[in-house]
Design an enzyme around this catalytic site. Structure first.
Site, PDB file in Angstrom:
ATOM      1  N   GLY A  72     -28.218-108.266   2.573  1.00  0.00           N
ATOM      2  CA  GLY A  72     -27.579-107.345   2.049  1.00  0.00           C
ATOM      3  C   GLY A  72     -28.623-105.925   1.766  1.00  0.00           C
ATOM      4  O   GLY A  72     -28.321-105.302   1.809  1.00  0.00           O
ATOM      5  N   SER A  73     -28.901-106.433   0.250  1.00  0.00           N
ATOM      6  CA  SER A  73     -29.893-105.220  -0.008  1.00  0.00           C
ATOM      7  C   SER A  73     -30.759-104.820   0.668  1.00  0.00           C
ATOM      8  O   SER A  73     -30.895-103.855   0.737  1.00  0.00           O
ATOM      9  CB  SER A  73     -30.054-105.731  -1.187  1.00  0.00           C
ATOM     10  OG  SER A  73     -29.112-106.456  -2.387  1.00  0.00           O
ATOM     11  N   GLN A 180     -19.100-107.789   3.221  1.00  0.00           N
ATOM     12  CA  GLN A 180     -17.651-108.620   2.561  1.00  0.00           C
ATOM     13  C   GLN A 180     -17.005-109.165   3.752  1.00  0.00           C
ATOM     14  O   GLN A 180     -16.066-109.277   3.838  1.00  0.00           O
ATOM     15  CB  GLN A 180     -17.036-107.766   2.097  1.00  0.00           C
ATOM     16  CG  GLN A 180     -17.856-108.302   0.124  1.00  0.00           C
ATOM     17  CD  GLN A 180     -18.106-109.168  -0.496  1.00  0.00           C
ATOM     18  OE1 GLN A 180     -16.983-109.853   0.172  1.00  0.00           O
ATOM     19  NE2 GLN A 180     -18.965-109.300  -1.106  1.00  0.00           N
ATOM     20  N   ALA A 201     -26.322-113.345   4.622  1.00  0.00           N
ATOM     21  CA  ALA A 201     -25.856-114.684   5.544  1.00  0.00           C
ATOM     22  C   ALA A 201     -25.293-115.948   4.319  1.00  0.00           C
ATOM     23  O   ALA A 201     -24.226-116.547   4.533  1.00  0.00           O
ATOM     24  CB  ALA A 201     -27.344-115.567   5.744  1.00  0.00           C
ATOM     25  N   HIS A 202     -25.385-115.251   2.922  1.00  0.00           N
ATOM     26  CA  HIS A 202     -25.051-116.462   1.816  1.00  0.00           C
ATOM     27  C   HIS A 202     -23.246-115.902   1.850  1.00  0.00           C
ATOM     28  O   HIS A 202     -22.694-116.371   0.592  1.00  0.00           O
ATOM     29  CB  HIS A 202     -25.863-115.929   0.559  1.00  0.00           C
ATOM     30  CG  HIS A 202     -26.429-114.968   0.298  1.00  0.00           C
ATOM     31  ND1 HIS A 202     -25.417-114.800  -1.642  1.00  0.00           N
ATOM     32  CD2 HIS A 202     -26.602-113.648   0.472  1.00  0.00           C
ATOM     33  CE1 HIS A 202     -24.935-113.515  -2.048  1.00  0.00           C
ATOM     34  NE2 HIS A 202     -26.283-113.021  -0.649  1.00  0.00           N
ATOM     35  N   CYS A 326     -22.587-108.219  -9.832  1.00  0.00           N
ATOM     36  CA  CYS A 326     -23.955-108.011  -9.548  1.00  0.00           C
ATOM     37  C   CYS A 326     -23.467-107.791 -11.304  1.00  0.00           C
ATOM     38  O   CYS A 326     -24.727-107.310 -11.197  1.00  0.00           O
ATOM     39  CB  CYS A 326     -24.218-107.377  -8.685  1.00  0.00           C
ATOM     40  SG  CYS A 326     -24.133-107.626  -7.405  1.00  0.00           S
TER      41      CYS A 326
HETATM   42  C1  LIG Z   1     -23.467-109.140  -2.086  1.00  0.00           C
HETATM   43  C2  LIG Z   1     -23.545-107.493  -1.253  1.00  0.00           C
HETATM   44  C3  LIG Z   1     -24.540-107.033  -0.942  1.00  0.00           C
HETATM   45  C4  LIG Z   1     -26.023-107.373  -1.538  1.00  0.00           C
HETATM   46  O1  LIG Z   1     -26.675-108.603  -0.802  1.00  0.00           O
HETATM   47  P1  LIG Z   1     -27.986-109.803  -1.237  1.00  0.00           P
HETATM   48  O2  LIG Z   1     -27.648-110.350  -0.284  1.00  0.00           O
HETATM   49  O3  LIG Z   1     -26.845-110.608  -2.627  1.00  0.00           O
HETATM   50  O4  LIG Z   1     -29.035-108.593  -1.463  1.00  0.00           O
HETATM   51  C5  LIG Z   1     -24.321-105.955  -0.311  1.00  0.00           C
HETATM   52  N1  LIG Z   1     -23.363-105.153  -0.903  1.00  0.00           N
HETATM   53  C6  LIG Z   1     -22.229-106.232  -0.368  1.00  0.00           C
HETATM   54  C7  LIG Z   1     -20.713-105.594  -0.144  1.00  0.00           C
HETATM   55  C8  LIG Z   1     -22.603-107.167  -1.157  1.00  0.00           C
HETATM   56  O5  LIG Z   1     -20.754-107.616  -1.713  1.00  0.00           O
END
Ligand SMILES: *Cc1c(COP(=O)(O)O)cnc(C)c1O
Length: 376
Positions: A72-73, A180, A201-202, A326
């Site tokens: 996600g990041s 999300q 994915a996680h 986080c």
């Molecule tokens: C977890 C999350 C991220 C970051 O994703 P990572 O895979 O941990 O880098 C970004 N945005 C939202 C809304 C998240 O919940």
């Protein structure tokens, strides 16, 4: 050791056995580098192509518009920094919200130092952005809008369809962090009119360290990871083949089960909220209707120290999180909770429980009873 009761599915999820099984051969058997020319590599190449086709069908795009990231990041960083730099001769104004994930907010902070101007839209007491505010904040030099599909702390589902329709008319690049949303909300990039959409994915029973960035054909975006000619020259680095196989499989499963699982989780979530509101001075953060993610419960234990409650829950084997995951360990009050009007004290006494596929009614009742005990 006590049995673990996991209620932090928005922080991460376990990998499904079916997903892990699908990935396995790509570690040990089909390990060829997808960029190599010998036959062994064909399996890796085909696995990536198949994953793109599966994902494209689900989110309603073309396979060539699917790119793989490390999560996600990276998807958020690529979208925001990549489109800011690609459009810098057109303008320097970017719009986002106060309640985005830090992956978005910290990219914006970086861009401010690079001379870009950022508008952080305020949200109402339930976490909704207003389309009117968005319309009013648009400038001639606005090049990008980044607004999340659903919030990770309070589960608020933003009106991305209306936002996308408006931005399409204005011809402004639209990015949404859908991390999300996956598994909870149908993702259709045409329906939302979005240009960039990030997934991890996680967060939906796939492996950690792999994500998807959807890039609409024709979207101006610079590379941020340099290297070889992988992914049509747009993201260097040997593809994470097992991860890519895993993310496609996981997305397929959660998409197939979306409606059924949403219904199930909604019942459990409502039971959790109803029972915990019986505890004196407990309040729900965010709204309680179909505009809240079916797996999100965020409670304010007025005056009580959230971290302290979390610690006691952990002693009972219960996993939950204070504010956003986080920020676990950090002293700062959640920026999302303060944005919806909570005081720092209220934010610090709030706890997020996020349920998922393996949560049972028995677990919900057990956790609420523990909460009653621990907070009385
Ligand atoms: C977890 C999350 C991220 C970051 O994703 P990572 O895979 O941990 O880098 C970004 N945005 C939202 C809304 C998240 O919940």
């Amino acid at each position: 050791m006590k049995k673990t009761i996991y209620m932090d599915y928005s922080a991460t999820t376990p990998v499904l056995k079916e997903v892990a099984a699908e990935m396995m051969p790509y570690f040990t058997e089909f390990y060829g580098n997808p960029a190599s020319i010998y036959t062994l590599s064909n399996e890796s190449k085909m696995a990536i192509d198949d994953a793109k086709i599966t994902i494209a069908k689900i989110i309603n795009c073309k396979p060539q518009e699917v790119f793989f990231t490390s999560g996600g990041s990276e998807g958020d960083s690529w979208s925001i920094i990549g489109s800011a730099f690609a459009n810098r001769n057109k303008g320097k104004h970017i719009i986002t919200t106060e309640i985005e994930h830090h992956a978005v907010l910290n990219c914006c902070k970086f861009l401010e130092k690079e001379g870009f101007e950022i508008t952080y839209l305020k949200v109402d007491s339930n976490g909704f952005v207003s389309i009117d505010d968005l319309k009013k904040s648009i400038r001639k030099d606005t090049i990008l809008v980044s607004i999340m599909m659903a919030n990770n702390e309070i589960g608020t589902i933003e009106p991305v369809k209306e936002i996308g329709a408006f931005l399409k008319e204005k011809n402004i690049t639209f990015h949404t962090d859908a991390v999300q949303a996956a598994g909870h909300i149908k993702i259709d990039v045409e329906e939302i009119n979005v240009d960039l959409l990030s997934l991890a994915a996680h967060k939906f029973y796939g492996p950690k360290g792999v994500g998807i960035l959807y890039i609409r054909k024709g979207t101006k975006i610079d590379n941020i990871i340099y290297g070889g000619q992988q992914q049509r020259g747009r993201r260097g680095g040997t593809e994470n083949v097992p991860g890519i196989v895993g993310i496609a499989k996981a997305l397929k499963i959660v998409n197939d089960e979306l409606e059924k699982e949403n219904e199930r989780e909604t019942v459990l979530r409502n039971l959790f909220i109803e029972k915990s509101l019986e505890i004196p001075n407990v309040k729900l953060n965010g709204i309680l209707n179909e505009k809240r993610l079916s797996n999100n419960i965020n409670l304010c234990f007025n005056e009580k120290d959230g971290e302290g409650i979390l610690f006691k829950l952990d002693m009972e084997g219960i996993c939950a999180s204070a504010g956003s995951a986080c920020q676990a360990g950090a002293m700062d009050a959640s920026h999302v909770l303060t944005a919806i009007g909570l005081s720092k004290e209220e934010a610090r006494s709030s706890i997020r429980f996020t349920i998922g596929k393996f949560t049972t009614e028995e677990e919900i009742l057990y956790v609420v009873n523990k909460l009653k005990e621990l907070t009385s």
